[in-house]
Design a protein around this motif. Sequence first.
Motif, PDB file in Angstrom:
ATOM      1  N   ASP A   1      44.158  36.945  41.077  1.00  0.00           N
ATOM      2  CA  ASP A   1      42.781  36.998  41.569  1.00  0.00           C
ATOM      3  C   ASP A   1      41.970  35.813  41.052  1.00  0.00           C
ATOM      4  O   ASP A   1      42.449  34.990  40.272  1.00  0.00           O
ATOM      5  N   GLY A   2      40.734  35.757  41.488  1.00  0.00           N
ATOM      6  CA  GLY A   2      39.776  34.746  41.054  1.00  0.00           C
ATOM      7  C   GLY A   2      38.398  35.213  41.454  1.00  0.00           C
ATOM      8  O   GLY A   2      38.250  36.173  42.215  1.00  0.00           O
ATOM      9  N   ASN A   3      37.353  34.557  40.927  1.00  0.00           N
ATOM     10  CA  ASN A   3      35.998  35.004  41.197  1.00  0.00           C
ATOM     11  C   ASN A   3      35.261  34.171  42.230  1.00  0.00           C
ATOM     12  O   ASN A   3      34.541  34.698  43.069  1.00  0.00           O
ATOM     13  N   ASP A   4      35.420  32.865  42.151  1.00  0.00           N
ATOM     14  CA  ASP A   4      34.660  32.000  43.044  1.00  0.00           C
ATOM     15  C   ASP A   4      35.353  30.640  43.094  1.00  0.00           C
ATOM     16  O   ASP A   4      36.380  30.432  42.447  1.00  0.00           O
ATOM     17  N   VAL A   5      34.771  29.721  43.862  1.00  0.00           N
ATOM     18  CA  VAL A   5      35.336  28.386  44.027  1.00  0.00           C
ATOM     19  C   VAL A   5      34.259  27.344  43.741  1.00  0.00           C
ATOM     20  O   VAL A   5      33.106  27.496  44.176  1.00  0.00           O
TER      21      VAL A   5
ATOM     22  N   VAL B   1      30.117  41.646  35.345  1.00  0.00           N
ATOM     23  CA  VAL B   1      31.281  42.522  35.261  1.00  0.00           C
ATOM     24  C   VAL B   1      32.513  41.939  35.939  1.00  0.00           C
ATOM     25  O   VAL B   1      33.653  42.313  35.603  1.00  0.00           O
ATOM     26  N   TYR B   2      32.321  41.005  36.867  1.00  0.00           N
ATOM     27  CA  TYR B   2      33.467  40.497  37.614  1.00  0.00           C
ATOM     28  C   TYR B   2      34.404  39.649  36.767  1.00  0.00           C
ATOM     29  O   TYR B   2      35.528  39.363  37.176  1.00  0.00           O
TER      30      TYR B   2
ATOM     31  N   ASP C   1      57.061  32.535  33.632  1.00  0.00           N
ATOM     32  CA  ASP C   1      56.965  33.874  33.037  1.00  0.00           C
ATOM     33  C   ASP C   1      56.955  34.948  34.117  1.00  0.00           C
ATOM     34  O   ASP C   1      57.628  35.973  33.992  1.00  0.00           O
ATOM     35  N   VAL C   2      56.194  34.717  35.191  1.00  0.00           N
ATOM     36  CA  VAL C   2      56.160  35.681  36.290  1.00  0.00           C
ATOM     37  C   VAL C   2      57.560  35.902  36.859  1.00  0.00           C
ATOM     38  O   VAL C   2      57.941  37.034  37.197  1.00  0.00           O
ATOM     39  N   LYS C   3      58.342  34.843  36.921  1.00  0.00           N
ATOM     40  CA  LYS C   3      59.686  34.942  37.483  1.00  0.00           C
ATOM     41  C   LYS C   3      60.570  35.877  36.676  1.00  0.00           C
ATOM     42  O   LYS C   3      61.561  36.411  37.204  1.00  0.00           O
ATOM     43  N   THR C   4      60.235  36.155  35.424  1.00  0.00           N
ATOM     44  CA  THR C   4      61.061  37.055  34.607  1.00  0.00           C
ATOM     45  C   THR C   4      60.949  38.515  35.038  1.00  0.00           C
ATOM     46  O   THR C   4      61.802  39.325  34.689  1.00  0.00           O
ATOM     47  N   TYR C   5      59.896  38.852  35.795  1.00  0.00           N
ATOM     48  CA  TYR C   5      59.728  40.252  36.210  1.00  0.00           C
ATOM     49  C   TYR C   5      59.353  40.418  37.685  1.00  0.00           C
ATOM     50  O   TYR C   5      59.266  41.546  38.181  1.00  0.00           O
ATOM     51  N   ALA C   6      59.108  39.316  38.391  1.00  0.00           N
ATOM     52  CA  ALA C   6      58.692  39.420  39.796  1.00  0.00           C
ATOM     53  C   ALA C   6      59.460  38.421  40.645  1.00  0.00           C
ATOM     54  O   ALA C   6      60.091  37.491  40.140  1.00  0.00           O
ATOM     55  N   ASP C   7      59.379  38.623  41.953  1.00  0.00           N
ATOM     56  CA  ASP C   7      60.075  37.769  42.915  1.00  0.00           C
ATOM     57  C   ASP C   7      59.127  36.849  43.668  1.00  0.00           C
ATOM     58  O   ASP C   7      59.565  35.905  44.327  1.00  0.00           O
ATOM     59  N   GLY C   8      57.841  37.149  43.607  1.00  0.00           N
ATOM     60  CA  GLY C   8      56.871  36.354  44.325  1.00  0.00           C
ATOM     61  C   GLY C   8      55.492  36.519  43.729  1.00  0.00           C
ATOM     62  O   GLY C   8      55.261  37.344  42.838  1.00  0.00           O
ATOM     63  N   ILE C   9      54.560  35.716  44.240  1.00  0.00           N
ATOM     64  CA  ILE C   9      53.170  35.829  43.825  1.00  0.00           C
ATOM     65  C   ILE C   9      52.302  36.056  45.050  1.00  0.00           C
ATOM     66  O   ILE C   9      52.660  35.671  46.165  1.00  0.00           O
ATOM     67  N   GLY C  10      51.143  36.685  44.823  1.00  0.00           N
ATOM     68  CA  GLY C  10      50.183  36.925  45.892  1.00  0.00           C
ATOM     69  C   GLY C  10      48.836  36.364  45.499  1.00  0.00           C
ATOM     70  O   GLY C  10      47.968  37.093  45.020  1.00  0.00           O
ATOM     71  N   PRO C  11      48.624  35.054  45.684  1.00  0.00           N
ATOM     72  CA  PRO C  11      47.367  34.436  45.285  1.00  0.00           C
ATOM     73  C   PRO C  11      46.276  34.555  46.339  1.00  0.00           C
ATOM     74  O   PRO C  11      46.539  34.783  47.523  1.00  0.00           O
ATOM     75  N   TRP C  12      45.054  34.360  45.888  1.00  0.00           N
ATOM     76  CA  TRP C  12      43.896  34.268  46.771  1.00  0.00           C
ATOM     77  C   TRP C  12      43.989  32.956  47.547  1.00  0.00           C
ATOM     78  O   TRP C  12      44.485  31.947  47.033  1.00  0.00           O
ATOM     79  N   LYS C  13      43.518  32.934  48.777  1.00  0.00           N
ATOM     80  CA  LYS C  13      43.669  31.759  49.646  1.00  0.00           C
ATOM     81  C   LYS C  13      43.203  30.448  49.013  1.00  0.00           C
ATOM     82  O   LYS C  13      43.900  29.424  49.129  1.00  0.00           O
ATOM     83  N   PRO C  14      42.047  30.404  48.336  1.00  0.00           N
ATOM     84  CA  PRO C  14      41.618  29.110  47.788  1.00  0.00           C
ATOM     85  C   PRO C  14      42.481  28.607  46.625  1.00  0.00           C
ATOM     86  O   PRO C  14      42.344  27.443  46.228  1.00  0.00           O
ATOM     87  N   GLN C  15      43.342  29.463  46.100  1.00  0.00           N
ATOM     88  CA  GLN C  15      44.278  28.996  45.081  1.00  0.00           C
ATOM     89  C   GLN C  15      45.457  28.256  45.718  1.00  0.00           C
ATOM     90  O   GLN C  15      46.132  27.467  45.069  1.00  0.00           O
ATOM     91  N   VAL C  16      45.670  28.508  46.995  1.00  0.00           N
ATOM     92  CA  VAL C  16      46.747  27.858  47.743  1.00  0.00           C
ATOM     93  C   VAL C  16      46.258  26.593  48.427  1.00  0.00           C
ATOM     94  O   VAL C  16      46.964  25.585  48.487  1.00  0.00           O
ATOM     95  N   MET C  17      45.049  26.659  48.940  1.00  0.00           N
ATOM     96  CA  MET C  17      44.472  25.550  49.697  1.00  0.00           C
ATOM     97  C   MET C  17      43.107  25.233  49.093  1.00  0.00           C
ATOM     98  O   MET C  17      42.190  26.065  49.133  1.00  0.00           O
TER      99      MET C  17
END
Length: 479
Positions: free
Chosen positions: A322-326, A340-341, A371-387
């Motif tokens: 997740d993330g809060n803003d850009v 609180v966010y 580290d994520v690869k040690t327990y997961a197969d993929g990630i689900g990022p918020w769109k602005p983290q990708v683009m």
Amino acid sequence: MKKNVPAPRPVRAAIAAIGGCLVIAACGGGSDGGVSFPVLPPAPAPAPAPAPAPPAPAPLGTLDGSVPLVIGHRGLPGLYPEETKVAYEAAADAGADSLETDLHLTKDCVLVARHNHWLSDNTNIADVAATNTTVAGRKRTVPGVLVDVKYPAIEANGPAQYLSDLTDPSDPKSVLKSLIVDGEDHTNDWSITDFTMDELRQWIRGTTYDAKDQRPTDLNGKLPILSFQEVIDIAKAKSASTGRTLTVYPETKNPIWNNAQAIANGCGPAGSHPLEDALLKIMNFNDLNRKDAPIFVQSFEPESLKYLRSAGMKARAVQLVDGNDVNYQTGEMIYVTKDVYTFVDGRPYSWTLAGNPKWFGEMLTPAGLADVKTYADGIGPWKPQVMAHTIVPFVTPNKGLADVNTIKPTSLIADAHKAGLFVHSYTFRNEAKYLAGIYKGDPTAEYLAYFRAGIDGVFSDFANTAFAARAAYLKETGR
């Protein structure tokens, strides 16, 4: 023995003339009744040159070269009340590959498909409470209590205190009186954990949530809430009827809160993980606990996925980020806020409780991805983290997302693929207010940008639009 004597020249000439006639004359009777001879047909024309082979399709940029997935985010909530039977069936009919859902535990320990823990946002509970005194009496009205953070209380780490629903530290059941979810205050609302599955089915109906002022509302309050098993059954039925294998995509929603609620409701002993245990049980019951099973298990909480792995989950897991803003001047993600966010979207809640001041962005570094690869197969990022979304030239004031005129892939897809992780990004919606200005109100333009960047899957509120956009993308790659 006699010698062969050549015939005289005039005789040989006559014979040669006759032989020529035998070759040239046509078969059948002549007009004068004389002798007819066959005529050979002309030589056939040379065969046409073979057409050139069509160009090979351009390779796709996904992790394994496969077609990117269309994930029906809560079904097809752009057109129907979210996480209802109609929404999920419509998503499947529109071409979705996967049916996504959020999971909570009811008061009687059943996994239920609903986005929010508080019910006034996407159900008709307020209307029901107006005439149903039992429902009205279950509104949670006790305020939460402020707790000091364990990490350094400096501005760079966000607020120095957060709200907790553990109003009496000596009484674990006190969490059933307040409605504070991972620091987010929802006092004077109803908690999904105060109702049994049968009560939810009997009394409560789903409604639209995001962009509720722009989406159809004619079915609001008319469609029952579903259990997770019912979502699985829809996926199975649609797989059988369409010949396509649809996956389910459950999220362990706010697992620390859900587990505390479930333990207080008697769903497990102190220190246990009733939410994850219930998920594993239903996965095993439906033969979904295999590496190649038609399921993805997602969570924003790394501790939830790590527990599931330790408890024997073999299916594919996805770490949501997740993330809060850009910062639209640089395109960088903003995690820390003064409200609180910080606790809701800035970092996993388990990190707050453990005194870890790092942010979700830590997961997206090469070390974090490893580290994520040690327990997961993929990630689900918020769109602005990708683009990266930027306004060039940057001006103040600006309208934010509506003024974004430049997009550029970050290194995230390449970094994740290098780590062996697929990337499924969220959430794609059709409404103009959710689209960067550069797309000029066209959601297809947004999908195409992410598909071209190599995204492995998209969470979409409009599976029909996502499917059409993917078809256009595949066509431009020669498929």
